[in-house]
Design a protein around this motif. Structure first.
Motif, short mmCIF file in Angstrom:
data_model
loop_
_atom_site.label_atom_id
_atom_site.label_comp_id
_atom_site.label_asym_id
_atom_site.label_seq_id
_atom_site.Cartn_x
_atom_site.Cartn_y
_atom_site.Cartn_z
N LEU A 1 0.81 -1.22 0.00
CA LEU A 1 0.00 0.00 0.00
C LEU A 1 0.85 1.27 0.00
N ALA A 2 2.11 1.16 0.35
CA ALA A 2 2.98 2.34 0.34
C ALA A 2 3.14 2.90 -1.07
N TRP A 3 2.82 2.07 -2.07
CA TRP A 3 2.99 2.51 -3.46
C TRP A 3 1.67 2.96 -4.07
N SER A 4 0.63 3.06 -3.25
CA SER A 4 -0.69 3.38 -3.77
C SER A 4 -1.17 4.70 -3.19
N ASP A 5 -1.66 5.60 -4.04
CA ASP A 5 -2.17 6.87 -3.53
C ASP A 5 -3.68 6.84 -3.37
N LEU A 6 -4.41 6.48 -4.41
CA LEU A 6 -5.85 6.38 -4.29
C LEU A 6 -6.23 4.96 -3.86
N LEU A 7 -7.05 4.88 -2.82
CA LEU A 7 -7.38 3.58 -2.24
C LEU A 7 -8.85 3.26 -2.44
N MET A 8 -9.20 1.99 -2.21
CA MET A 8 -10.54 1.43 -2.39
C MET A 8 -10.77 1.17 -3.88
N TRP A 9 -11.79 0.38 -4.18
CA TRP A 9 -12.08 0.01 -5.57
C TRP A 9 -12.40 1.23 -6.42
N ASP A 10 -12.94 2.28 -5.78
CA ASP A 10 -13.34 3.47 -6.55
C ASP A 10 -12.45 4.68 -6.28
N GLY A 11 -11.36 4.48 -5.53
CA GLY A 11 -10.45 5.59 -5.26
C GLY A 11 -11.04 6.64 -4.34
N ALA A 12 -12.00 6.25 -3.51
CA ALA A 12 -12.69 7.21 -2.65
C ALA A 12 -11.77 7.82 -1.59
N ILE A 13 -10.70 7.12 -1.23
CA ILE A 13 -9.79 7.59 -0.19
C ILE A 13 -8.45 7.93 -0.82
N ASN A 14 -7.92 9.10 -0.49
CA ASN A 14 -6.68 9.54 -1.15
C ASN A 14 -5.45 9.49 -0.25
N HIS A 15 -5.57 8.90 0.95
CA HIS A 15 -4.38 8.78 1.80
C HIS A 15 -4.59 7.65 2.80
N LEU A 16 -3.55 6.84 2.95
CA LEU A 16 -3.65 5.70 3.85
C LEU A 16 -3.89 6.13 5.30
N ASP A 17 -3.42 7.31 5.67
CA ASP A 17 -3.56 7.77 7.05
C ASP A 17 -5.01 7.99 7.48
N THR B 1 -27.09 -6.23 -11.78
CA THR B 1 -28.29 -5.39 -11.62
C THR B 1 -28.86 -5.44 -10.21
N THR B 2 -28.36 -6.32 -9.36
CA THR B 2 -28.80 -6.30 -7.96
C THR B 2 -27.95 -5.34 -7.14
N LEU B 3 -26.72 -5.08 -7.59
CA LEU B 3 -25.82 -4.19 -6.85
C LEU B 3 -25.81 -2.77 -7.45
N ASN B 4 -25.95 -2.69 -8.78
CA ASN B 4 -25.91 -1.40 -9.48
C ASN B 4 -24.72 -0.56 -9.04
N ASP B 5 -23.56 -1.18 -9.07
CA ASP B 5 -22.32 -0.51 -8.67
C ASP B 5 -21.65 0.05 -9.92
N TRP B 6 -21.57 1.36 -10.01
CA TRP B 6 -20.99 2.00 -11.20
C TRP B 6 -19.56 2.47 -10.97
N GLY B 7 -18.94 1.95 -9.91
CA GLY B 7 -17.51 2.16 -9.71
C GLY B 7 -17.15 3.60 -9.39
N ARG B 8 -16.09 4.07 -10.04
CA ARG B 8 -15.54 5.39 -9.70
C ARG B 8 -16.53 6.53 -9.97
N MET B 9 -17.53 6.30 -10.82
CA MET B 9 -18.52 7.34 -11.08
C MET B 9 -19.30 7.70 -9.81
N ARG B 10 -19.38 6.76 -8.85
CA ARG B 10 -20.04 7.07 -7.57
C ARG B 10 -19.31 8.19 -6.85
N ILE B 11 -18.02 8.33 -7.10
CA ILE B 11 -17.22 9.35 -6.43
C ILE B 11 -17.13 10.62 -7.26
N SER B 12 -16.82 10.45 -8.55
CA SER B 12 -16.57 11.63 -9.39
C SER B 12 -17.84 12.23 -9.99
N GLN B 13 -18.90 11.40 -10.06
CA GLN B 13 -20.15 11.80 -10.72
C GLN B 13 -19.97 12.06 -12.21
#
Length: 321
Positions: free
Chosen positions: A89-105, A221-233
């Motif tokens: 994780l030290a090599w990753s800046d955006l975290l979670m499947w959709d990049g919702a978190i921008n820092h490990l701290d 279609t039961t989850l309707n998960d649109w990935g990073r669009m949930r964050i960026s719109q």
């Protein structure tokens, strides 16, 4: 591994890029890392003290879960995504499947407070920790004060996760030129296929490019998960999910953001025959990946060389006893 920084250092394997985590600014120390390990395995972080970080991130399965596709939380609640692995994780800046978190701290705040995961308020967590006999002592040893704060809690968890470095698989040993270690003919064929068809997104040596891609999966279609669009719109981010590392993939099933594939055979079959067209489909996948049945087997054999048992069974990462 070469060490570059003063004080406690994140080990940088030879030939790897610099880490994205500014470790020297966070004063890494063995006491903070050990405190983070204690917290990682302690269900006290959850509302009903039944769910710890390790409930979804088990060490021997590359710090993810394997017995179900979607993450489980308190009161039997079920989330909408497969838990990501916690590796390098030290090599990753955006975290979670959709990049919702921008820092490990600050990452741990999300699962602690999410109603379908730990469902707890941070102030309540601090109150519970402060009321124990052991945690005030451990926080004082780590941060110089027995007054427990949210900042120190989150940083301790981050520091433990920074130590989860996997860099001693057979692939790594071959790459380093370790004596007596070499790919078999079939592993080499698989490696050549990997370099031709997969390396653009699952880029060596971390086996991810840390970017977001639509890999051609149809929407559940039961989850309707649109990935990073949930964050960026942004419609341009529709169905984009973070490219996961392939390290220790042998043990990190089920696969994909929603755990829909139980084995590597089904994953490779998707990439060769199952990709669905979409405006945001990754350019690398527009024509699909032409893999024969023999190719898929060779590629799978290579992927098994990414297993790092030293990492999976390292007692420094295990449940503290």
């Amino acid at each position: 591994m070469a060490k570059r920084e003063v004080g406690y250092q994140i080990p940088i394997p030879k030939g790897w890029p610099d880490s994205k985590y500014e470790a020297t600014l966070q004063n890494l120390s063995p006491a903070k890392i050990e405190l983070g390990r204690q917290l990682f395995y302690d269900p006290i972080l959850s509302k009903d003290s039944t769910i710890s970080c390790s409930s979804c991130h088990l060490q021997f399965t590359a710090f993810t879960h394997v017995d179900h596709d979607l993450s489980h939380g308190i009161d039997g609640r079920i989330g909408i995504r497969n838990s990501p692995v916690l590796i390098n994780l030290a090599w990753s800046d955006l975290l979670m499947w959709d990049g919702a978190i921008n820092h490990l701290d600050v990452q741990a705040l999300a699962p602690i407070s999410h109603p379908d995961e730990m469902g707890e308020d941070l102030p309540q967590v601090l109150t519970k920790l402060q009321g124990t006999r052991r945690y005030p002592q451990w926080f004082k040893k780590a941060f110089g004060s027995d007054s427990i704060t949210g900042e120190h809690l989150l940083k301790a968890l981050a520091q433990f996760q920074l130590t989860l470095i996997s860099a001693n698989s057979k692939y790594d040993q071959v790459r380093r030129g370790d004596s007596g270690v070499a790919f078999t003919d079939q592993e080499m064929k698989g490696y050549q296929l990997f370099q031709k068809h997969c390396n653009n997104c699952h880029t060596e040596p971390l086996f991810t490019n840390h970017q977001f891609r639509n890999n051609g999966l149809p929407v559940d279609t039961t989850l309707n998960d649109w990935g990073r669009m949930r964050i960026s719109q942004s419609p341009a981010d529709s169905l984009l999910f973070k490219v996961p590392t392939l390290r220790n993939i042998e043990f990190s099933y089920p696969y994909m953001h929603d755990g829909r594939f139980e084995n590597l055979y089904d994953v490779l079959k998707h990439y060769s025959k199952g990709i669905q067209a979409h405006p945001t489909l990754s350019p690398e996948l527009q024509e699909g990946i032409p893999l024969s049945s023999h190719d898929r087997i060779d590629l799978q054999v290579f992927l098994l060389t990414l297993t790092d048992k030293e990492f999976l069974f390292n007692p420094k990462h295990s449940f503290p006893r």
